[in-house]
Design a protein around this motif. Sequence first.
Motif, short mmCIF file in Angstrom:
data_model
loop_
_atom_site.label_atom_id
_atom_site.label_comp_id
_atom_site.label_asym_id
_atom_site.label_seq_id
_atom_site.Cartn_x
_atom_site.Cartn_y
_atom_site.Cartn_z
N THR A 250 -61.41 86.38 -21.02
CA THR A 250 -62.10 87.65 -21.27
C THR A 250 -63.17 87.93 -20.22
O THR A 250 -63.54 89.08 -20.02
CB THR A 250 -62.76 87.63 -22.67
N SER A 251 -63.68 86.88 -19.58
CA SER A 251 -64.66 87.02 -18.51
C SER A 251 -64.35 85.99 -17.44
O SER A 251 -63.84 84.90 -17.74
CB SER A 251 -66.09 86.83 -19.03
N ILE A 252 -64.68 86.32 -16.19
CA ILE A 252 -64.39 85.44 -15.07
C ILE A 252 -65.69 85.11 -14.35
O ILE A 252 -66.44 86.02 -13.98
CB ILE A 252 -63.41 86.11 -14.09
N PRO A 253 -66.01 83.83 -14.16
CA PRO A 253 -67.20 83.49 -13.36
C PRO A 253 -66.96 83.78 -11.89
O PRO A 253 -65.90 83.47 -11.34
CB PRO A 253 -67.37 81.99 -13.62
N VAL A 254 -67.93 84.40 -11.25
CA VAL A 254 -67.85 84.71 -9.82
C VAL A 254 -68.57 83.61 -9.06
O VAL A 254 -69.76 83.36 -9.30
CB VAL A 254 -68.48 86.08 -9.51
N PRO A 255 -67.90 82.90 -8.14
CA PRO A 255 -68.52 81.76 -7.44
C PRO A 255 -69.74 82.19 -6.62
O PRO A 255 -69.82 83.34 -6.16
CB PRO A 255 -67.40 81.25 -6.52
N PRO A 256 -70.69 81.29 -6.44
CA PRO A 256 -71.87 81.60 -5.62
C PRO A 256 -71.49 81.94 -4.18
O PRO A 256 -70.45 81.50 -3.68
CB PRO A 256 -72.70 80.31 -5.68
N ILE A 257 -72.35 82.69 -3.53
CA ILE A 257 -72.07 83.09 -2.15
C ILE A 257 -72.09 81.89 -1.22
O ILE A 257 -71.46 81.89 -0.16
CB ILE A 257 -73.10 84.15 -1.71
N ALA A 258 -72.81 80.82 -1.61
CA ALA A 258 -72.92 79.64 -0.75
C ALA A 258 -71.56 79.02 -0.44
O ALA A 258 -71.39 78.39 0.62
CB ALA A 258 -73.84 78.60 -1.41
N ILE A 259 -70.59 79.15 -1.32
CA ILE A 259 -69.27 78.56 -1.08
C ILE A 259 -68.26 79.59 -0.59
O ILE A 259 -67.10 79.26 -0.39
CB ILE A 259 -68.73 77.87 -2.36
N ARG A 260 -68.69 80.83 -0.40
CA ARG A 260 -67.79 81.88 0.13
C ARG A 260 -68.61 82.85 0.98
O ARG A 260 -68.68 84.04 0.68
CB ARG A 260 -67.10 82.63 -1.01
N PRO A 261 -69.24 82.36 2.05
CA PRO A 261 -70.11 83.23 2.85
C PRO A 261 -69.32 84.31 3.57
O PRO A 261 -68.13 84.17 3.86
CB PRO A 261 -70.76 82.26 3.83
N SER A 262 -70.00 85.41 3.84
CA SER A 262 -69.44 86.52 4.60
C SER A 262 -70.34 86.76 5.81
O SER A 262 -71.55 86.97 5.65
CB SER A 262 -69.35 87.78 3.74
N VAL A 263 -69.77 86.73 6.99
CA VAL A 263 -70.56 86.84 8.22
C VAL A 263 -69.99 87.94 9.09
O VAL A 263 -68.83 88.35 8.95
CB VAL A 263 -70.59 85.51 8.99
N PHE A 264 -70.81 88.43 10.02
CA PHE A 264 -70.39 89.41 11.01
C PHE A 264 -70.17 88.70 12.34
O PHE A 264 -71.02 87.94 12.80
CB PHE A 264 -71.44 90.51 11.17
N VAL A 265 -69.02 88.95 12.96
CA VAL A 265 -68.70 88.35 14.26
C VAL A 265 -68.93 89.40 15.34
O VAL A 265 -69.43 90.50 15.08
CB VAL A 265 -67.25 87.83 14.26
N ASP A 266 -68.53 89.09 16.56
CA ASP A 266 -68.76 89.99 17.69
C ASP A 266 -68.11 91.34 17.42
O ASP A 266 -66.97 91.44 16.95
CB ASP A 266 -68.18 89.38 18.97
N GLY A 267 -68.86 92.39 17.76
CA GLY A 267 -68.36 93.75 17.55
C GLY A 267 -68.65 94.30 16.18
O GLY A 267 -68.25 95.40 15.85
N GLY A 268 -69.36 93.53 15.34
CA GLY A 268 -69.71 94.01 14.00
C GLY A 268 -68.60 93.86 12.98
O GLY A 268 -68.69 94.37 11.87
N THR A 269 -67.53 93.12 13.35
CA THR A 269 -66.43 92.92 12.40
C THR A 269 -66.84 91.91 11.34
O THR A 269 -67.44 90.87 11.64
CB THR A 269 -65.18 92.42 13.14
N GLN A 270 -66.50 92.22 10.09
CA GLN A 270 -66.86 91.35 8.97
C GLN A 270 -65.76 90.34 8.71
O GLN A 270 -64.58 90.69 8.65
CB GLN A 270 -67.11 92.19 7.72
#
Length: 279
Positions: A250-270
Amino acid sequence: MKRTQEIIQFTKQPYIEDVGPRKIKSIQFSLFSEAEILKLGEVEVYRGVYYESTKKPIPNGLLDPRMGPPNKNGGCETCHGNFRECPGHYGYLVLTLPVYNVGYLGTVVDLLKCICKCCSSILLDDKERRVFLKKMRNPRTEPLMKSELQKKVVKKCTSMTSGQKSVTCSKCGYMNGMVKKGQLKIIHERGNRFLDEFNAAISHKIELKTSVSVPPEIDPKAVYSLFKNMSDEDCELLYLSDRPEKLLVTSIPVPPIAIRPSVFVDGGTQRSYAIIFVL
């Protein structure tokens, strides 16, 4: 007197309590209930987006800062730690309707074979029910023996509705048929006896010139309601260590950002980890 306020310090280092060796008495495995998942999470995630046009994380999105620093330059809005200090915090995603957990679909089918699909009572008569329950509550009964007793209960209830047979619930009078597993769904075949009685009951309707078929599929919402109405005594009889409604999602836990980071690389691509797209 001034009351000293204890400061909680968050860290990524594992917590180790040096109290000497301990003896494990027992281990019990269970599933998180909806209330436990909501208590565990810091923020509800309901937006499938990451950043605004200014590259700022969107609130209630997949990179909400309350789940941890979204990048090395950001900070956590829950513990106010930086990227190095914050261990990350869970979020939660509330589903509109319950869904089956494919890992426990077979267990759900076995439980449905044993209970009434109207009042959630066990399909055994009172005498058989008391006999099985007495054996299950015997302190001398080992776990392997209890597992065998549970299999006998499932086998007994399955034989009562095998083929085109149906069994009437002794508590509410509802007619139960055979339950079987389909392709990511559960089918409840009520049998020819139920269909004949159903068509006979509506035969006086002039506008209904043909027989009416009843949809055999049991949706997860109905199963969740049935499991919530099961008594603790019937759960004990079926050798369940926890509430059966936890077998559905009925509900799903969303993992912390620490184990699924999102970064920007050259050119501003995510660049994000695949788990973000799964969410």
